[in-house]
Design a protein around this motif. Sequence first.
Motif, PDB file in Angstrom:
ATOM      1  N   SER A   1       0.848  -1.188   0.000  1.00  0.00           N
ATOM      2  CA  SER A   1       0.000   0.000   0.000  1.00  0.00           C
ATOM      3  C   SER A   1       0.884   1.238   0.000  1.00  0.00           C
ATOM      4  N   SER A   2       0.270   2.382  -0.103  1.00  0.00           N
ATOM      5  CA  SER A   2       1.015   3.607   0.145  1.00  0.00           C
ATOM      6  C   SER A   2       1.263   3.690   1.650  1.00  0.00           C
ATOM      7  N   VAL A   3       2.099   4.611   2.070  1.00  0.00           N
ATOM      8  CA  VAL A   3       2.395   4.770   3.497  1.00  0.00           C
ATOM      9  C   VAL A   3       1.156   5.336   4.179  1.00  0.00           C
ATOM     10  N   THR A   4       0.766   4.707   5.286  1.00  0.00           N
ATOM     11  CA  THR A   4      -0.387   5.147   6.070  1.00  0.00           C
ATOM     12  C   THR A   4       0.064   5.447   7.490  1.00  0.00           C
ATOM     13  N   ARG A   5      -0.848   5.904   8.296  1.00  0.00           N
ATOM     14  CA  ARG A   5      -0.548   6.131   9.709  1.00  0.00           C
ATOM     15  C   ARG A   5      -1.409   5.221  10.554  1.00  0.00           C
ATOM     16  N   THR A   6      -0.765   4.588  11.512  1.00  0.00           N
ATOM     17  CA  THR A   6      -1.452   3.796  12.523  1.00  0.00           C
ATOM     18  C   THR A   6      -1.097   4.443  13.848  1.00  0.00           C
ATOM     19  N   GLY A   7      -1.997   5.284  14.331  1.00  0.00           N
ATOM     20  CA  GLY A   7      -1.679   6.075  15.518  1.00  0.00           C
ATOM     21  C   GLY A   7      -0.593   7.074  15.170  1.00  0.00           C
ATOM     22  N   GLU A   8       0.500   7.046  15.889  1.00  0.00           N
ATOM     23  CA  GLU A   8       1.627   7.948  15.642  1.00  0.00           C
ATOM     24  C   GLU A   8       2.661   7.356  14.694  1.00  0.00           C
ATOM     25  N   GLN A   9       2.481   6.093  14.319  1.00  0.00           N
ATOM     26  CA  GLN A   9       3.490   5.375  13.553  1.00  0.00           C
ATOM     27  C   GLN A   9       3.111   5.287  12.072  1.00  0.00           C
ATOM     28  N   LYS A  10       4.095   5.486  11.203  1.00  0.00           N
ATOM     29  CA  LYS A  10       3.888   5.252   9.779  1.00  0.00           C
ATOM     30  C   LYS A  10       3.911   3.760   9.533  1.00  0.00           C
TER      31      LYS A  10
ATOM     32  N   PRO B   1      -1.959   6.351  -4.874  1.00  0.00           N
ATOM     33  CA  PRO B   1      -3.280   5.714  -4.813  1.00  0.00           C
ATOM     34  C   PRO B   1      -4.191   6.089  -5.983  1.00  0.00           C
ATOM     35  N   ILE B   2      -4.103   7.303  -6.465  1.00  0.00           N
ATOM     36  CA  ILE B   2      -4.952   7.717  -7.584  1.00  0.00           C
ATOM     37  C   ILE B   2      -4.570   6.951  -8.848  1.00  0.00           C
ATOM     38  N   LYS B   3      -3.267   6.851  -9.124  1.00  0.00           N
ATOM     39  CA  LYS B   3      -2.825   6.089 -10.293  1.00  0.00           C
ATOM     40  C   LYS B   3      -3.196   4.614 -10.147  1.00  0.00           C
ATOM     41  N   ALA B   4      -3.060   4.083  -8.956  1.00  0.00           N
ATOM     42  CA  ALA B   4      -3.419   2.682  -8.717  1.00  0.00           C
ATOM     43  C   ALA B   4      -4.916   2.480  -8.957  1.00  0.00           C
ATOM     44  N   PHE B   5      -5.729   3.410  -8.491  1.00  0.00           N
ATOM     45  CA  PHE B   5      -7.174   3.339  -8.672  1.00  0.00           C
ATOM     46  C   PHE B   5      -7.525   3.378 -10.163  1.00  0.00           C
ATOM     47  N   LEU B   6      -6.810   4.204 -10.914  1.00  0.00           N
ATOM     48  CA  LEU B   6      -7.064   4.333 -12.353  1.00  0.00           C
ATOM     49  C   LEU B   6      -6.324   3.274 -13.171  1.00  0.00           C
ATOM     50  N   ASN B   7      -5.621   2.357 -12.467  1.00  0.00           N
ATOM     51  CA  ASN B   7      -4.871   1.285 -13.105  1.00  0.00           C
ATOM     52  C   ASN B   7      -3.802   1.799 -14.051  1.00  0.00           C
ATOM     53  N   GLU B   8      -3.141   2.895 -13.674  1.00  0.00           N
ATOM     54  CA  GLU B   8      -2.050   3.459 -14.447  1.00  0.00           C
ATOM     55  C   GLU B   8      -0.719   2.983 -13.864  1.00  0.00           C
ATOM     56  N   PRO B   9       0.321   2.856 -14.703  1.00  0.00           N
ATOM     57  CA  PRO B   9       1.622   2.438 -14.187  1.00  0.00           C
ATOM     58  C   PRO B   9       2.208   3.483 -13.244  1.00  0.00           C
ATOM     59  N   ILE B  10       3.096   3.019 -12.367  1.00  0.00           N
ATOM     60  CA  ILE B  10       3.749   3.921 -11.410  1.00  0.00           C
ATOM     61  C   ILE B  10       4.658   4.876 -12.149  1.00  0.00           C
TER      62      ILE B  10
ATOM     63  N   ILE C   1      10.523  -2.132   1.739  1.00  0.00           N
ATOM     64  CA  ILE C   1       9.069  -2.056   1.652  1.00  0.00           C
ATOM     65  C   ILE C   1       8.606  -0.606   1.746  1.00  0.00           C
ATOM     66  N   PHE C   2       9.172   0.156   2.674  1.00  0.00           N
ATOM     67  CA  PHE C   2       8.803   1.567   2.794  1.00  0.00           C
ATOM     68  C   PHE C   2       9.212   2.357   1.549  1.00  0.00           C
ATOM     69  N   ALA C   3      10.363   2.024   0.970  1.00  0.00           N
ATOM     70  CA  ALA C   3      10.798   2.701  -0.258  1.00  0.00           C
ATOM     71  C   ALA C   3       9.811   2.432  -1.388  1.00  0.00           C
ATOM     72  N   LEU C   4       9.341   1.204  -1.506  1.00  0.00           N
ATOM     73  CA  LEU C   4       8.336   0.874  -2.521  1.00  0.00           C
ATOM     74  C   LEU C   4       7.026   1.602  -2.243  1.00  0.00           C
ATOM     75  N   ALA C   5       6.621   1.630  -0.982  1.00  0.00           N
ATOM     76  CA  ALA C   5       5.350   2.247  -0.602  1.00  0.00           C
ATOM     77  C   ALA C   5       5.341   3.749  -0.882  1.00  0.00           C
ATOM     78  N   LYS C   6       6.495   4.387  -0.758  1.00  0.00           N
ATOM     79  CA  LYS C   6       6.572   5.830  -1.021  1.00  0.00           C
ATOM     80  C   LYS C   6       6.329   6.153  -2.494  1.00  0.00           C
ATOM     81  N   LYS C   7       6.537   5.163  -3.373  1.00  0.00           N
ATOM     82  CA  LYS C   7       6.321   5.357  -4.805  1.00  0.00           C
ATOM     83  C   LYS C   7       4.877   5.105  -5.224  1.00  0.00           C
ATOM     84  N   VAL C   8       4.089   4.516  -4.323  1.00  0.00           N
ATOM     85  CA  VAL C   8       2.704   4.179  -4.657  1.00  0.00           C
ATOM     86  C   VAL C   8       1.860   5.451  -4.670  1.00  0.00           C
TER      87      VAL C   8
END
Length: 84
Positions: A10-19, A75-84, A66-73
């Motif tokens: 996924s893209s980076v999210t927040r769970t409480g205070e933690q990314k 969500p709008i492009k993923a939703f529209l099925n466009e390449p990164i 994993i975090f490096a990959l997530a920073k490239k995600v």
Amino acid sequence: MDHEIRMSVSSVTRTGEQKSVYVLFQDGEKSAELLVPDCKVVYNRGFSEEELEQLKAYGQQETETIFALAKKVNPIKAFLNEPI
């Protein structure tokens, strides 16, 4: 476990205070979702406890990657099925 496990992040999210990043592993009909960096199993269908331990170990060892990959995600492009 098959040698062809697919991993999605996924893209980076927040769970409480933690990314955090949700990581989905798929192997045929099996699927499991982990929350990284804690490597907490959020969902599991079909993976054995031993396989889950291997996936969690991978998540811990590869947290930075994993975090490096997530920073490239994007969500709008993923939703529209466009390449990164």
